[in-house]
Design a protein around this motif. Structure first.
Motif, PDB file in Angstrom:
ATOM      1  N   VAL A  31       0.835  -1.194   0.000  1.00 40.85           N
ATOM      2  CA  VAL A  31       0.000   0.000   0.000  1.00 40.85           C
ATOM      3  C   VAL A  31       0.870   1.243   0.000  1.00 40.85           C
ATOM      4  N   VAL A  32       0.293   2.347  -0.471  1.00 44.37           N
ATOM      5  CA  VAL A  32       0.996   3.623  -0.520  1.00 44.37           C
ATOM      6  C   VAL A  32       0.621   4.435   0.710  1.00 44.37           C
ATOM      7  N   VAL A  33       1.625   5.016   1.372  1.00 46.86           N
ATOM      8  CA  VAL A  33       1.408   5.822   2.566  1.00 46.86           C
ATOM      9  C   VAL A  33       2.120   7.158   2.394  1.00 46.86           C
ATOM     10  N   VAL A  34       1.738   8.125   3.225  1.00 44.81           N
ATOM     11  CA  VAL A  34       2.379   9.436   3.173  1.00 44.81           C
ATOM     12  C   VAL A  34       2.892   9.889   4.533  1.00 44.81           C
ATOM     13  N   SER A  35       2.501   9.221   5.623  1.00 45.04           N
ATOM     14  CA  SER A  35       2.801   9.722   6.957  1.00 45.04           C
ATOM     15  C   SER A  35       4.289   9.765   7.267  1.00 45.04           C
ATOM     16  N   ALA A  36       5.062   8.799   6.791  1.00 45.07           N
ATOM     17  CA  ALA A  36       6.471   8.739   7.165  1.00 45.07           C
ATOM     18  C   ALA A  36       7.318   9.781   6.453  1.00 45.07           C
ATOM     19  N   THR A  37       7.001  10.094   5.187  1.00 43.54           N
ATOM     20  CA  THR A  37       7.855  10.987   4.400  1.00 43.54           C
ATOM     21  C   THR A  37       7.139  12.236   3.908  1.00 43.54           C
ATOM     22  N   ARG A  38       5.829  12.356   4.208  1.00 42.67           N
ATOM     23  CA  ARG A  38       4.999  13.467   3.724  1.00 42.67           C
ATOM     24  C   ARG A  38       4.886  13.479   2.196  1.00 42.67           C
ATOM     25  N   ALA A  39       5.181  12.355   1.585  1.00 42.49           N
ATOM     26  CA  ALA A  39       4.996  12.180   0.142  1.00 42.49           C
ATOM     27  C   ALA A  39       4.633  10.719  -0.091  1.00 42.49           C
ATOM     28  N   GLU A  40       3.995  10.442  -1.213  1.00 48.42           N
ATOM     29  CA  GLU A  40       3.567   9.074  -1.487  1.00 48.42           C
ATOM     30  C   GLU A  40       4.762   8.129  -1.544  1.00 48.42           C
ATOM     31  N   HIS A  41       4.617   7.015  -0.840  1.00 48.30           N
ATOM     32  CA  HIS A  41       5.702   6.050  -0.753  1.00 48.30           C
ATOM     33  C   HIS A  41       5.098   4.697  -0.419  1.00 48.30           C
ATOM     34  N   THR A  42       5.628   3.624  -1.012  1.00 39.53           N
ATOM     35  CA  THR A  42       5.146   2.303  -0.638  1.00 39.53           C
ATOM     36  C   THR A  42       5.644   1.962   0.766  1.00 39.53           C
ATOM     37  N   SER A  43       4.751   1.461   1.603  1.00 41.34           N
ATOM     38  CA  SER A  43       5.122   1.157   2.983  1.00 41.34           C
ATOM     39  C   SER A  43       6.180   0.060   3.052  1.00 41.34           C
ATOM     40  N   PHE A  44       6.199  -0.841   2.075  1.00 38.91           N
ATOM     41  CA  PHE A  44       7.161  -1.945   2.075  1.00 38.91           C
ATOM     42  C   PHE A  44       8.592  -1.440   1.974  1.00 38.91           C
ATOM     43  N   ASP A  45       8.783  -0.278   1.327  1.00 35.13           N
ATOM     44  CA  ASP A  45      10.132   0.240   1.095  1.00 35.13           C
ATOM     45  C   ASP A  45      10.514   1.350   2.057  1.00 35.13           C
ATOM     46  N   LEU A  46       9.827   1.450   3.199  1.00 32.34           N
ATOM     47  CA  LEU A  46      10.145   2.450   4.212  1.00 32.34           C
ATOM     48  C   LEU A  46      10.836   1.793   5.405  1.00 32.34           C
ATOM     49  N   PRO A  47      11.902   2.411   5.931  1.00 33.71           N
ATOM     50  CA  PRO A  47      12.556   1.878   7.133  1.00 33.71           C
ATOM     51  C   PRO A  47      11.811   2.296   8.399  1.00 33.71           C
ATOM     52  N   ALA A  48      10.524   1.973   8.434  1.00 33.14           N
ATOM     53  CA  ALA A  48       9.674   2.417   9.535  1.00 33.14           C
ATOM     54  C   ALA A  48       8.547   1.428   9.750  1.00 33.14           C
ATOM     55  N   ALA A  49       8.055   1.372  10.979  1.00 32.92           N
ATOM     56  CA  ALA A  49       6.883   0.560  11.314  1.00 32.92           C
ATOM     57  C   ALA A  49       5.643   1.395  11.041  1.00 32.92           C
ATOM     58  N   ILE A  50       4.902   1.024  10.021  1.00 31.88           N
ATOM     59  CA  ILE A  50       3.706   1.777   9.643  1.00 31.88           C
ATOM     60  C   ILE A  50       2.644   0.801   9.147  1.00 31.88           C
ATOM     61  N   ASP A  51       1.426   0.974   9.622  1.00 29.07           N
ATOM     62  CA  ASP A  51       0.303   0.135   9.224  1.00 29.07           C
ATOM     63  C   ASP A  51      -0.809   1.006   8.670  1.00 29.07           C
ATOM     64  N   VAL A  52      -1.576   0.447   7.748  1.00 29.81           N
ATOM     65  CA  VAL A  52      -2.711   1.139   7.160  1.00 29.81           C
ATOM     66  C   VAL A  52      -3.979   0.363   7.479  1.00 29.81           C
ATOM     67  N   VAL A  53      -4.949   1.052   8.053  1.00 29.13           N
ATOM     68  CA  VAL A  53      -6.268   0.482   8.294  1.00 29.13           C
ATOM     69  C   VAL A  53      -7.181   1.040   7.214  1.00 29.13           C
ATOM     70  N   ASP A  54      -7.652   0.182   6.318  1.00 25.26           N
ATOM     71  CA  ASP A  54      -8.413   0.672   5.171  1.00 25.26           C
ATOM     72  C   ASP A  54      -9.900   0.798   5.506  1.00 25.26           C
ATOM     73  N   ALA A  55     -10.651   1.311   4.535  1.00 25.23           N
ATOM     74  CA  ALA A  55     -12.075   1.577   4.751  1.00 25.23           C
ATOM     75  C   ALA A  55     -12.852   0.315   5.062  1.00 25.23           C
ATOM     76  N   ASP A  56     -12.437  -0.821   4.466  1.00 26.16           N
ATOM     77  CA  ASP A  56     -13.141  -2.071   4.730  1.00 26.16           C
ATOM     78  C   ASP A  56     -13.050  -2.457   6.197  1.00 26.16           C
ATOM     79  N   ARG A  57     -11.860  -2.285   6.796  1.00 28.23           N
ATOM     80  CA  ARG A  57     -11.718  -2.641   8.204  1.00 28.23           C
ATOM     81  C   ARG A  57     -12.390  -1.604   9.104  1.00 28.23           C
TER      82      ARG A  57
END
Length: 702
Positions: A31-57
């Motif tokens: 999934v794509v996240v923005v919280s760690a870098t303030r720009a779109e980035h795939t969470s898999f390629d970030l050196p950080a613990a980050i989870d996304v809770v999507d609309a379905d959950r």
């Protein structure tokens, strides 16, 4: 603990073998996240613990009233519903924020770029509009420190992006303890203009005695494509809770006698005696409204983001006191009454440039905010009648400001990704005391701190990344934490900021085609930890203690089991202790409010068309100590099972959904949360037994 860490080391050692086994894909889904870098980035390629809770959950057969409904599935995060809508949720991230007696502190809350956390670090999760949520990103560990003060973790909510043909939708839900919720929303996009409008009412009689609540929420979002590369977004929201009852905490004896009961006031002259909550009619009214405006524009590979916001929050709260209370001069009475105006901005510029054989991404930014309180306090009695506004005991203006420039850089070359960041924070408190009969408490205090970050990620294979990161963070006292000194003193301008050093190492892997595993080891050492000094009758004072140490493991796994079945496991092991002794607290004592273990497990199924879904959930927690001395009875560990089922139908332009949920299927009795350090030993906030929710929604698309 050593044996547990050896197990973790073994897990990290075998992960590469697991990832290379089987017929792996060329690249893992991410999934794509923005919280760690303030720009779109795939969470898999970030050196950080980050989870996304999507609309379905978020909407998984839930009434979408409390963020705890969705965030239980995130490792490292403890989100407890106090069953007390006057005090909001209890949220902690790797132990940060666990001592908060109300609201959220130690964890930054953000919604659509607008902070739900004030400059002093106090936040309110109730302002999140879950009905319009598209996803929630949860960032933990060293990377969160780049959000400044009180960023032991970051929880960021993003609402839907308006798109497609216009629609109108109605949702209804009902459940145990008189729970009722109605929501109406509409949205769509025509040409360059998109919109969302949402309004809801939630009502409950409450599980605990004296815990009824009514909450009205409204939300609006307008998007305008200002050019082919620019977009303007305007959001506005409001929350209103009138006379929300506060059931207070209870002693261990009362909890054992009847988890739903309130604490009896032994000093009540009436027969039979009333509870403290009934006698003082403890309650809170909240009116909150805010507006935010953001603009995003791209210039080739570069990007500019600007957000400005402002709002108002007014609160009237009636608290409880013990027998014969006549407020001494140093106290502010039992009625809190404040009106807060707040505003701020965040602007950042992302530049992307080639460097060497790689790509360098640099973000330069400046964030600033201010909150101004016109605050009064009154006695909560007139004559012999309690729970009414009496004499004025407090009158002051409180201002808190922050100014934070920051820079973040990421250089990617081949299989390596290196990240560095620096943020300098200045937080200022100013108090103008207008109630001088008990002395002049006017004054000011400034806190300044620089938070550096370093991180590196190595792509071992297309399906395995390993990383490490380190940072320094800090937490100032919140405004509420400097209000009192000891037992009855005035403002505590001598409280220092707690500073911490965080280390993290982790791995992210795809095992075959169908299993994704994230694992993180972390260590947090804090100096000058803020701890409860005294807490009684709604007044809590704090002091700086010694060092604390938190070491732990987070592990999550998502698996597609085929035939419509899927599973998720999120587990946390956390050793959180006082690393040095201080008055009344021994070295090695466990930090209050922090469980040693927590677990979420889910087995879900849906048919091929997604028209029918069902799931079983397990939520478990270790015991929790409510006091620094570890002398009180800890809230026992527990494990509960929840079940849900959902059906969806598409009938031309109509979309219909029905769901049913049963929480705590086996009717376990347990303590859901604790009030840390309560001087009257009313630490415990019981959770409901077996309870149910039924809901339905109907959407018409034009």
């Amino acid at each position: 603990m050593e044996s547990r860490l050896n197990f973790v080391a073994a897990l990290f050692a075998v992960t590469p073998l697991m990832a290379s086994a089987g017929d792996a894909p060329d690249a893992p889904a991410s999934v794509v996240v923005v919280s760690a870098t303030r720009a779109e980035h795939t969470s898999f390629d970030l050196p950080a613990a980050i989870d996304v809770v999507d609309a379905d959950r978020i909407g998984a057969a839930q009434p979408r009233v409390n963020a705890s409904e969705a965030l239980a599935a995130v490792p490292g995060l403890v989100v407890q519903n106090r069953q007390n809508y006057a005090q909001d949720l209890q949220i902690s991230s790797r132990g940060f924020g666990a001592r908060s007696a109300f609201g959220v502190r130690g964890v930054r809350l953000i919604a659509d770029g607008v902070p739900a956390t004030m400059p002093d670090g106090q936040g309110q999760a109730a302002t999140f509009d879950l009905d319009m949520a598209e996803r929630i990103e949860v960032l933990r560990g060293p990377f969160s420190t780049l959000y400044g003060n009180h960023a032991g973790g970051v929880i960021q909510l993003f609402t839907r992006t308006p798109r497609g043909a216009p629609y109108v939708e109605t949702k209804v839900a009902a459940g145990s303890d008189g729970m009722r919720k109605t929501d109406v929303n509409t949205g769509g996009k025509q040409g360059a203009i998109g919109w969302l409008l949402d309004g809801s009412r939630f009502e409950t009689d409450g599980y605990r005695a004296h815990s009824a609540a009514t909450r009205d929420q409204a939300y609006a979002k307008l998007t305008v494509d200002t050019s082919a590369t620019g977009k303007l977004t305007i959001t506005a929201s409001g929350l209103r809770q009138d006379d929300t009852q506060d059931p207070l905490g209870v002693t261990w004896a009362t909890y054992q006698r009847d988890p739903r009961a309130g604490e009896i006031d032994a000093t009540d002259p009436q027969t039979p005696k009333r509870t403290l909550a009934d006698r003082y009619d403890t309650r809170k009214s909240i009116h909150h409204q805010q507006i935010g405006l953001s603009w995003d524009g791209t210039f080739g590979a570069d990007r500019l983001h600007v957000t400005v916001y402002g709002g108002n929050r007014s609160v009237i709260q009636y608290q409880s006191f013990s027998k014969g209370f006549q407020a001494p001069a140093s106290h502010s009475g039992g009625v809190v009454d404040f009106d807060r105006n707040f505003h701020g901005f965040d602007a950042n510029w992302l530049m992307v440039r080639p460097l060497g054989d790689g790509v360098l991404r640099t973000t330069l930014g400046l964030e600033a905010g201010k909150s101004s309180d016109a605050r009064k306090g009154y006695e909560n009695f007139v004559g012999t009648t309690f729970g009414v506004k009496g004499r004025l005991r407090r009158d002051e203006d409180d201002d808190v400001r922050n100014v934070d420039p920051y820079v973040q850089m990421e250089w990617e070359r081949g299989p390596w990704v290196f990240t560095g960041g620096l943020r300098h924070s200045r937080v200022s408190f100013d108090v103008a005391d207008h109630y001088l009969s008990n002395g002049n408490d006017s004054g000011s205090v400034d806190y300044r701190h620089t938070t550096p970050l370093l991180g590196a990620l190595y792509k071992v294979t297309p399906t395995l990344n390993v990383y490490a990161s380190a940072a320094r963070g800090f937490e100032t006292p919140t405004l509420n934490e400097v209000f009192y000194s000891g037992t009855g003193g005035g403002f505590n301008y001598h409280l220092g900021a707690a500073t911490n050093t965080q280390l993290e190492a982790g791995a992210k892997a795809m095992v075959g085609r169908d299993v994704r595993v994230n694992a993180a080891l972390f260590r947090v050492r804090t100096r000058d930890e803020l701890v409860v000094d005294s807490s009684s009758g709604g007044r809590t004072s704090y002091r700086n203690a010694s060092a604390t140490l938190r070491q732990g493991l987070e592990l999550s796994a998502d698996a597609d089991l085929h035939a419509g079945f899927s599973a998720r496991v999120a587990a946390t092991l956390l050793r959180a202790i006082y690393d040095e002794a201080f008055t009344g607290v021994a070295e090695g004592n466990r930090l209050p409010g922090v469980p040693r273990t927590s677990l979420f497990g889910e087995l879900a199924w849906k048919d091929a068309d997604g028209r029918l879904q069902a799931a079983l959930e397990t939520i478990a927690s270790g015991e929790i100590h409510p006091d620094d001395a570890n002398a009180a009875v800890p809230a026992p560990g527990y494990a509960i099972v929840n079940a849900r089922v959902q059906a969806n139908q598409a009938l031309g332009v109509w979309r219909v959904r029905e769901y049913a949920r049963v929480n705590n299927v086996f009717d376990r009795t347990y303590v859901g949360s604790v009030i840390v350090g309560d001087s009257n030993k009313r630490y415990y906030e019981p959770a409901p037994g077996r309870n149910w929710v039924l809901g339905a929604s109907v959407q018409y698309q034009f």
